[in-house]
Design a protein around this motif. Structure first.
Motif, PDB file in Angstrom:
ATOM      1  N   TYR A   1       1.450  -5.394 -11.904  1.00  0.00           N
ATOM      2  CA  TYR A   1       1.087  -5.108 -10.514  1.00  0.00           C
ATOM      3  C   TYR A   1      -0.308  -5.678 -10.253  1.00  0.00           C
ATOM      4  N   HIS A   2      -0.420  -6.525  -9.205  1.00  0.00           N
ATOM      5  CA  HIS A   2      -1.681  -7.223  -8.935  1.00  0.00           C
ATOM      6  C   HIS A   2      -1.740  -7.686  -7.486  1.00  0.00           C
ATOM      7  N   PHE A   3      -2.932  -8.175  -7.092  1.00  0.00           N
ATOM      8  CA  PHE A   3      -3.060  -8.843  -5.797  1.00  0.00           C
ATOM      9  C   PHE A   3      -4.107  -9.941  -5.897  1.00  0.00           C
ATOM     10  N   HIS A   4      -4.005 -10.896  -4.970  1.00  0.00           N
ATOM     11  CA  HIS A   4      -4.856 -12.084  -4.954  1.00  0.00           C
ATOM     12  C   HIS A   4      -5.876 -12.016  -3.830  1.00  0.00           C
ATOM     13  N   HIS A   5      -7.026 -12.627  -4.065  1.00  0.00           N
ATOM     14  CA  HIS A   5      -8.070 -12.701  -3.038  1.00  0.00           C
ATOM     15  C   HIS A   5      -8.030 -14.023  -2.272  1.00  0.00           C
ATOM     16  N   ALA A   6      -7.437 -15.072  -2.845  1.00  0.00           N
ATOM     17  CA  ALA A   6      -7.418 -16.377  -2.176  1.00  0.00           C
ATOM     18  C   ALA A   6      -6.003 -16.910  -1.938  1.00  0.00           C
ATOM     19  N   TRP A   7      -5.046 -16.492  -2.728  1.00  0.00           N
ATOM     20  CA  TRP A   7      -3.707 -17.080  -2.661  1.00  0.00           C
ATOM     21  C   TRP A   7      -2.716 -16.173  -1.936  1.00  0.00           C
ATOM     22  N   GLU A   8      -2.043 -16.725  -0.924  1.00  0.00           N
ATOM     23  CA  GLU A   8      -0.844 -16.099  -0.375  1.00  0.00           C
ATOM     24  C   GLU A   8       0.318 -16.539  -1.254  1.00  0.00           C
TER      25      GLU A   8
ATOM     26  N   GLY B   1      -1.188  -7.078  -0.097  1.00  0.00           N
ATOM     27  CA  GLY B   1      -0.207  -7.962  -0.729  1.00  0.00           C
ATOM     28  C   GLY B   1       0.058  -7.640  -2.186  1.00  0.00           C
ATOM     29  N   ALA B   2      -0.400  -6.479  -2.661  1.00  0.00           N
ATOM     30  CA  ALA B   2      -0.202  -6.105  -4.064  1.00  0.00           C
ATOM     31  C   ALA B   2       1.285  -6.055  -4.403  1.00  0.00           C
ATOM     32  N   HIS B   3       1.616  -6.567  -5.604  1.00  0.00           N
ATOM     33  CA  HIS B   3       3.016  -6.598  -6.014  1.00  0.00           C
ATOM     34  C   HIS B   3       3.144  -6.691  -7.533  1.00  0.00           C
ATOM     35  N   GLY B   4       4.268  -6.242  -8.011  1.00  0.00           N
ATOM     36  CA  GLY B   4       4.665  -6.369  -9.405  1.00  0.00           C
ATOM     37  C   GLY B   4       6.166  -6.556  -9.429  1.00  0.00           C
ATOM     38  N   LEU B   5       6.680  -7.093 -10.513  1.00  0.00           N
ATOM     39  CA  LEU B   5       8.109  -7.387 -10.603  1.00  0.00           C
ATOM     40  C   LEU B   5       8.567  -7.038 -12.011  1.00  0.00           C
ATOM     41  N   ARG B   6       9.769  -6.507 -12.125  1.00  0.00           N
ATOM     42  CA  ARG B   6      10.314  -6.262 -13.458  1.00  0.00           C
ATOM     43  C   ARG B   6      11.825  -6.445 -13.446  1.00  0.00           C
TER      44      ARG B   6
END
Length: 131
Positions: free
Chosen positions: A49-56, A91-96
């Protein structure tokens, strides 16, 4: 140039695994401002689970039924489903992969530099630049 076919089973060798779950990856053709990578997560593998500061980012499910986690909760995605992730905490997201079969997807993103990624649950931040 490597194998740019999203359906082939040729994967990039080595490299640092930022997924947190041992996924395989293959970088597709990219430019300075736009890029895409094909990923495959085996059963039980995940993306932290994470989010980016520059990347969409834009996720496109090619095969399988991954479980997506966002700030709104969890849901299982279907093949062909497309999900957009904004810059920042929204935009935070994680995938499993909770299934018995591999999950394959494309992650396309803008490629600003420098980029900072936050992993809120791990209390970690990574910073990357092309310089």
């Amino acid at each position: 140039m490597g194998d740019d076919n999203i359906w082939s089973d040729a994967w990039d060798e080595g490299g640092e695994d930022w997924s947190g779950g041992g996924g395989r990856e293959k970088r597709l053709p990219n430019s300075e401002r736009l890029g895409a990578t094909v990923y495959e997560l085996g059963p039980g593998n995940f993306v932290v689970y994470h989010f980016h500061h520059a990347w969409e980012e834009l996720l496109i499910v090619l095969r399988g039924r991954p479980t997506l986690r966002t700030g709104e909760g969890e849901r299982q995605l279907k093949e062909g489903e497309v999900v957009f992730f904004h810059v920042g905490p929204d935009g935070a997201h994680g995938l499993r992969n909770d299934t018995e079969s591999p999950v394959r997807y494309v992650m396309a993103s803008t490629r600003g530099s420098p980029e900072v990624v936050e992993y809120p649950e791990l209390k970690q931040i990574t910073a990357q630049a092309r310089t």
